[in-house]
Design a protein around this motif. Sequence first.
Motif, short mmCIF file in Angstrom:
data_model
loop_
_atom_site.label_atom_id
_atom_site.label_comp_id
_atom_site.label_asym_id
_atom_site.label_seq_id
_atom_site.Cartn_x
_atom_site.Cartn_y
_atom_site.Cartn_z
N PRO A 280 1.12 -1.16 -0.09
CA PRO A 280 0.25 0.17 0.05
C PRO A 280 0.81 1.35 0.12
O PRO A 280 0.60 2.10 -0.31
N ARG A 281 2.53 1.04 0.82
CA ARG A 281 3.20 2.19 0.86
C ARG A 281 3.75 2.50 -0.97
O ARG A 281 3.32 3.95 -1.08
N VAL B 13 -5.99 4.71 1.78
CA VAL B 13 -5.33 6.13 0.73
C VAL B 13 -5.56 5.84 -0.34
O VAL B 13 -6.37 7.06 -1.12
N ALA B 14 -4.72 4.85 -0.33
CA ALA B 14 -4.45 5.28 -2.46
C ALA B 14 -5.65 4.93 -3.23
O ALA B 14 -5.82 5.48 -4.36
N LEU C 158 1.55 6.81 -6.81
CA LEU C 158 0.99 8.06 -7.19
C LEU C 158 1.01 9.38 -6.94
O LEU C 158 0.54 10.15 -8.11
N VAL C 159 1.30 9.44 -5.42
CA VAL C 159 1.75 10.86 -5.37
C VAL C 159 3.11 10.92 -6.77
O VAL C 159 3.08 12.25 -6.19
N ARG D 198 0.25 5.09 6.06
CA ARG D 198 -1.15 5.03 5.58
C ARG D 198 -1.19 3.39 4.70
O ARG D 198 -1.00 3.03 4.50
N LEU E 267 0.80 4.30 -3.46
CA LEU E 267 0.60 5.34 -2.69
C LEU E 267 2.08 6.11 -2.74
O LEU E 267 1.26 7.77 -3.94
N LEU F 265 5.13 8.87 3.36
CA LEU F 265 4.00 7.66 3.20
C LEU F 265 3.51 6.93 4.01
O LEU F 265 3.22 5.83 3.88
N ALA G 185 -6.96 7.82 -5.66
CA ALA G 185 -6.94 7.25 -7.35
C ALA G 185 -7.11 7.75 -8.18
O ALA G 185 -6.95 8.62 -9.45
N ALA H 298 -2.51 12.91 0.81
CA ALA H 298 -2.57 11.50 0.72
C ALA H 298 -1.20 12.06 1.56
O ALA H 298 -1.21 11.27 2.29
N ALA H 299 0.06 12.53 1.36
CA ALA H 299 0.92 12.28 1.70
C ALA H 299 2.17 13.71 2.77
O ALA H 299 2.95 13.26 2.88
#
Length: 340
Positions: free
Chosen positions: A67-68, A199-200, A74-75, A195, A71, A192, A204, A259-260
């Motif tokens: 998951p980290r 969260v992602a 994406l970030v 999370r 994310l 990150l 997204a 998110a981050a």
Amino acid sequence: MTTTVRPVRTYRRPLVLLGLAVAVVLAVALSLAIGAQWLRPAEVWQAVTDPDPASPATAIVRELRLPRTVLGVLVGLSLGAAGALMQGHTRNPLADPGLLGISAGASFAVVIGFQLGAGGLGGYIWFAFAGALLASVAVFGIASGRRGGPTPVTLALAGMAISALLASFTQSILLADDASLNVFRFWVVGSLSGRDATVAAQVAPFIAAGLLLALANAPALNALGLGEDIARALGQRVFLARATGVAAIVLLAGAATAAAGPIGFLGLIVPHVARSFVGPDHRWLVPCSALAGATLLLVADVLGRIVVSPGELQTGIVLAAVGAPFFVHLVRSRRGAVKL
């Protein structure tokens, strides 16, 4: 803006894009394998493709690192693309997504969320996104004025004014509330860690929409770089192009910041690195900046796990350590001179 860019042979651009895609894959592999407990590539591969519920490696990869890492991708994509758009629209090589008031708006809204009792990241992520959106709309509205649309100068000035105003409001609230200050300090450093997959999933859709708008806006940025009068003569609708670019920046940087936390320097660094390989054509610069952003963010996150192991250094701190010298070099360099 005047910058000296080495001539780029067009056949190199697809190779650079492919190379950056491979770099993202390698960075993902490192992010899944390296941490407090290092895993072998075979263990990572099995945990991803054929998980064994009884294996500690499966729990580490699928519950913590995957998951980290998602994310982080994406970030990184968001901030890289947003940085390229921000520098293109403001014609300022020192610009990053925070110049539109996104970080200040998100920070102020997060503090308001604390005051209203928003619990956990899932609660205040929507406050952060809403604050980034409203601050950016205010900046765009002020910069547009009465004469038909925003300019690079008015966007930068309005962004700095709104950012300073919101920062003062944020500090005023935090000074009077120690509990909010303690939570805010963890969020504002940019990280990150902590999370989960939700969260992602929450950010997204906004990031996907922002990336599509960014790619659609890239050809218009090439025309705007010649000046607004020439862009109009070439058939560009300048106000629509500016609005599309600002909308893309808000979606990308707003979702990433929510998110981050406000991760600095990434949106400043990667467009310059990408530009040195693919040139100033935004049709290539935007996607290459996005991929470079994802790679750099994951590498910084991995470095943060290594340098103070078994502890962890937050990603925003690692990027600040890399980005601050780069920023100083850019300011001092003639190639970073701004001419609007």
